[in-house]
Every structure is written in C-alpha cells, then in structure tokens.
Design an enzyme around this catalytic site. Structure first.
Site, mmCIF file in Angstrom:
data_model
loop_
_atom_site.group_PDB
_atom_site.id
_atom_site.type_symbol
_atom_site.label_atom_id
_atom_site.label_comp_id
_atom_site.label_asym_id
_atom_site.label_seq_id
_atom_site.Cartn_x
_atom_site.Cartn_y
_atom_site.Cartn_z
ATOM 1 C CB CYS A 83 -7.930 -7.846 5.856
ATOM 2 S SG CYS A 83 -7.817 -7.693 4.284
ATOM 3 C CE LYS A 117 -1.592 -8.294 4.333
ATOM 4 N NZ LYS A 117 -2.621 -7.358 3.431
HETATM 5 N N1 SAJ Z 1 -12.826 0.069 11.378
HETATM 6 C C1 SAJ Z 1 -13.414 0.545 12.458
HETATM 7 N N2 SAJ Z 1 -12.741 1.634 12.676
HETATM 8 C C2 SAJ Z 1 -11.990 2.290 12.225
HETATM 9 C C3 SAJ Z 1 -11.206 1.713 10.830
HETATM 10 C C4 SAJ Z 1 -12.033 0.044 10.497
HETATM 11 O O1 SAJ Z 1 -14.450 -0.599 12.887
HETATM 12 O O2 SAJ Z 1 -11.516 3.351 12.707
HETATM 13 C C5 SAJ Z 1 -13.593 -0.971 11.515
HETATM 14 C C6 SAJ Z 1 -13.977 -1.400 9.757
HETATM 15 O O3 SAJ Z 1 -15.533 -0.730 9.298
HETATM 16 C C7 SAJ Z 1 -14.118 -3.080 8.989
HETATM 17 C C8 SAJ Z 1 -13.021 -3.048 9.760
HETATM 18 O O4 SAJ Z 1 -12.876 -2.695 10.548
HETATM 19 O O5 SAJ Z 1 -15.665 -3.450 9.839
HETATM 20 C C9 SAJ Z 1 -11.763 -3.699 8.363
HETATM 21 O O6 SAJ Z 1 -11.796 -2.026 7.704
HETATM 22 P P1 SAJ Z 1 -10.600 -1.904 7.045
HETATM 23 O O7 SAJ Z 1 -10.688 -0.314 6.167
HETATM 24 O O8 SAJ Z 1 -10.061 -1.125 8.587
HETATM 25 O O9 SAJ Z 1 -9.706 -2.301 6.641
HETATM 26 P P2 SAJ Z 1 -9.717 -3.484 5.341
HETATM 27 O O10 SAJ Z 1 -10.066 -5.146 5.820
HETATM 28 O O11 SAJ Z 1 -10.522 -3.455 4.165
HETATM 29 O O12 SAJ Z 1 -8.181 -3.440 5.025
HETATM 30 C C10 SAJ Z 1 -7.041 -3.869 5.668
HETATM 31 C C11 SAJ Z 1 -6.263 -2.464 5.263
HETATM 32 N N3 SAJ Z 1 -4.902 -2.881 6.031
HETATM 33 C C12 SAJ Z 1 -4.390 -2.200 6.851
HETATM 34 O O13 SAJ Z 1 -5.346 -0.088 6.486
HETATM 35 C C13 SAJ Z 1 -3.649 -1.955 8.186
HETATM 36 C C14 SAJ Z 1 -5.305 -2.817 3.748
HETATM 37 O O14 SAJ Z 1 -4.568 -2.296 3.353
HETATM 38 C C15 SAJ Z 1 -4.118 -4.615 3.552
HETATM 39 O O15 SAJ Z 1 -4.350 -4.375 2.028
HETATM 40 C C16 SAJ Z 1 -6.278 -5.199 3.663
HETATM 41 O O16 SAJ Z 1 -6.772 -4.434 5.384
HETATM 42 C C17 SAJ Z 1 -5.556 -6.471 3.022
HETATM 43 O O17 SAJ Z 1 -5.768 -7.265 1.900
HETATM 44 O O18 SAJ Z 1 -4.979 -7.016 4.538
#
Ligand code: SAJ
Length: 429
Positions: A259, A205
C-alpha cells in the site's frame, strides 16, 4: 438485510464478506481462483490474520456466507480485487477491476448497487467500471448504483478496523451514495462520510496512505540527519512529539507492503504534482542503503562476511513479504554495488553471505533459516522487522554463537543496553 456478492476473497474481500454475513446479510463470496474457492469451501483460511479463520468459519457455519464459483445476482456487488502496480510505467494495472465489472454485467439488475473497494487512481470507478457495467443496457444515472468506498483496514488488525474505522462513500448519484451508506451502516461503528462522487473517495484513500508515507519519509530523513549530528533520532522524535501539534512517525528500514510504497504513485495518474511525495518515496526506498552504511560502521569490509537478517515480513507480526525491506537488504548485501566491494578475484567466495530468518514467514521459495542457523558464525545481526519475538532475543546466547557480536537495530525496538552489556557493538536507525 440484503443479498451481497463479494468479488475477490483476499485480505479485504474475505473478512468483509464474513463481516457482512455475521451481520445478517445473505452473502456470496466469489473468486476467480478455483483453488482458493475449493480451499475456502473446506473452511481453510490460508491468511495469517488474527481471528480471521474463526470469523470466516462462523459465517460459513451459519450458512450466511457461501463461497461460489460463479457470480450470482445480488442487491449489492462489492468489488475487492487487487490493483497491481506496474513498476515500469508507474501505473496501476486495473485489469482485475475491469474483469470484475465484466463478471457483474450479465447479472446486473435495475436497483442493484455496485461498490468498488479496491485502491485505484482518481477517476477509475467512473472511467473503468461504468462503461463496462452500462453495456448491460442499464444506466448508472438512474437504473443501478455505482460507488467507491475505499477499504482502510490495517493488516494484523483487520476485523476490529472493519468495524471501527470511518468510511468514505462516493456514489455516481446521491441514490448510489445512499444505498452504499446503508450497507456500511449495518456493520460499521465509525463515521460514514458521504462525498459527492467516487473520485473524491478514491483521492481521499490515496492521500491517507501518502500522508503516512511522507511522514515516515520525514522520520527517516531525521534519522539520517541525527546520525550525522551524533544524536539519537528516536529520543529526538519522541521529545519533538511532546509538542501538541507535532506527530512524527518512526524511522525504520524503509516502507514495505503493498500500500504505502505504491499508492502515492497512483496520484500521479492524472497529475504531475508529485514533488514532495516523490522525494519521500526516494528517502524511504533509500533506507536499506542507510542500514548498509550503519553495518559498514561495524564491519568495515563486508566481503566474505556472514550477515544474519532477522525479518522478511514487511512489518511486525504479519507474514506478508511484499516489498519487504528485509528481503531488499538481503539482496543489496548479496548483489548491491554499495554493499559488496568488487571481489578481487571475481569469484563468489568473496561475496557477503546472507542468511534470513523470520518466525512468521513460511515461504519455501525464500530459503529462510532458523534463528540458530542464521546467526551461527555471523559477523553481524540486522533486525529489520519489529516482530514481537525479536524483543525477546537473548543477546548472550547469540553472542556465544556468532563470529563477531555486532548488531544493527533498524526497528528501534531492542533494548540496546542489554546487547552492549554482553559485548555487542551496536548501531540503530
Ligand atoms: N512504518 C515505518 N514507520 C512507522 C510506521 C510504519 O517505517 O512509523 C513502515 C512499516 O514497518 C511498514 C510500512 O511502513 O514497512 C507500512 O506499514 P503500515 O503499518 O504503516 O501500513 P500497511 O501498509 O500495513 O497498511 C496501510 C494502512 N494505511 C494507513 O495507516 C494510512 C492501512 O490503514 C490501509 O488500509 C492499508 O495501508 C491499505 O490497504 O491501503
């Protein structure tokens, strides 16, 4: 079908409890927060997650999900409690996990299975839960099952991902793994992968979220490099990703949420090997400063200016503001040393005035403003969160309302030509 007691009714526990109930299990949902229990019993779901209200409502109406204020015996105990991060010592605070274990202990019976879903440092299921549960007099070796099965759902798409995502299950014994797998098989369409212990599941994870954080860190560093070379980072990344073995994520204003900015640190709990991971964290945390640099290319002296920050949620189309880049930017503009040159008279009148607007967030403590208020007489707009609403902004209308038509798009979602056409000076991360 089994009896299941779900501990913790937040973003993970509540949809999981409803999913289990809607799959035919007899589910009790327990939370230590009495107000939450009362609200949920009235059928009110105070979480901004698409479809969740109806999903929970149907589980409650069918009677398969009951919200309880004390822990009951059950064949399965699913622990979905928060694991907050202590910024000071960069350690996970596992008190809720221990408290849930203490709550299970008096009702634990031979043959029951306890599964931890909360994100924890490697080793925590065994080091934190097992000793407390074994105070019941039962042994995790052969009398009850203990396993870790990390949640992996994406906020904004939780219900679909609960069904679709693969799951990793690691039990203390093969029997614990098997009984946990049986529960997830009742509602998961993805693959369920069994591993030889909870620590591997915990580790997997963490490296999933770390991989995403490091990849975004690379994208963000590429954005800064491209800026120095005067090229468009997004076009470059898109072209690079045309290669069959390259998949770089999107640059942005930094990484928010509870996360990605936190879980990588959990890997450091029992190891010092965090070089690349720590560097990526630094790059991502530094993006707010880069957004300020871009802003200063448009508005050289930020003193006494009015800046509209659009987006307080940590990502698009959610209302969660935890570790929000938008709020970090607002703070840095108002108080940060790079953003605001020292006021000549030391008075507050020279400070940058920042107005934050977010159509998804309703938090009275944040002093959010409507779009009209936030952009009136503004010297620049910074779009920080990729909410769908922001793609439909009307540049001509905004230009008419602002003091100066300047735009920084930290999301990459805007069609900048539309903004340039009506006179905006623009920068993009
Ligand atoms: N972000 C970027 N660039 C990207 C993708 C995301 O800057 O290309 C930023 C987003 O704007 C945001 C942050 O990253 O600020 C996190 O957003 P996210 O959509 O990547 O993830 P979370 O935090 O909403 O959810 C993550 C997910 N993990 C993965 O995709 C590996 C989710 O599947 C997990 O269940 C969750 O963390 C968790 O609970 O751990």
């Amino acid at each position: 079908m089994s009896t299941v007691c779900v501990h913790g009714l937040g973003y993970i526990g509540l949809p999981t409890a409803a999913m289990l109930a809607n799959s035919g299990h007899d589910v009790r949902g327990f939370d230590v927060d009495d107000d939450l229990v009362a609200t949920l019993r009235d059928g009110d779901v105070d979480l901004n997650e698409p479809g969740l209200s109806e999903f929970v409502g149907s589980a409650l109406d069918d009677g398969n999900l009951r919200i309880v204020d004390e822990v009951r015996p059950a064949e399965y105990h699913l622990v979905c409690v928060p694991t907050p991060f202590d910024e000071g010592n960069r350690r996970a605070d596992l008190e809720y996990v221990r408290a849930a274990s203490r709550a299970v202990r008096p009702v634990l019976r031979e043959g029951d299975t306890v599964i931890l879903e909360s994100t924890v440092p490697p080793g925590a299921t065994v080091s934190q839960m097992r000793p407390i549960l074994e105070e019941s007099g039962l042994s995790a070796d052969d009398e009850f099952g203990l396993a870790h099965c990390p949640e992996t759902v994406l906020p904004g798409n939780i219900i679909a991902e609960l069904r679709a995502n693969d799951r990793i299950v690691g039990g203390v014994t093969p029997e614990a793994t098997a009984s946990s797998v049986a529960l997830y098989e009742s509602f998961v369409d993805g693959e369920i992968r069994a591993t030889d212990g909870p620590t591997t599941a915990e580790f997997v994870k963490l490296i999933q979220n770390t991989a995403r954080d490091v990849n975004i860190g690379l994208a963000n560093e590429i954005a800064r490099l491209a800026h120095d070379y005067g090229i468009d980072s997004r076009e470059a990344i898109e072209m690079a990703n045309g290669h069959p073995r390259v998949d770089i994520l999107r640059p942005g204003p930094g990484v928010g949420g509870h996360c990605l900015p936190i879980d990588p640190w959990f890997l450091g709990d029992g190891s010092d090997e965090l070089d690349l991971i720590e560097a990526a964290r630094r790059v991502n945390d530094g993006m707010v400063g880069f957004v300020v640099e871009l802003l200063r290319e448009l508005v050289a002296d930020l003193r006494g200016t009015r800046i509209a920050v659009l987006g307080a949620a940590y990502k698009g189309n959610v209302d969660d503001t935890r570790k929000s880049p938008g709020l970090a930017l607002a703070r840095e503009l108002q108080h940060g040393p790079e953003a605001v040159a020292p006021a000549t008279d030391g008075g507050v009148s020279d400070a940058t005035s920042v107005a934050v607007h977010d159509p998804h967030v309703a938090d009275a403590t944040l002093d959010l403003q409507s779009l009209g208020e936030a952009t009136r007489d503004a010297d620049a707009i910074v779009v920080v969160t990729d909410h769908d609403e922001f793609a439909d902004l009307d540049p001509a209308e905004l230009a008419g309302r602002m003091a100066e038509p300047n735009l920084v798009d930290a999301t990459g979602m805007l069609d900048l030509d539309r903004w340039r056409e009506v006179g905006f000076s623009v920068r993009r991360v």
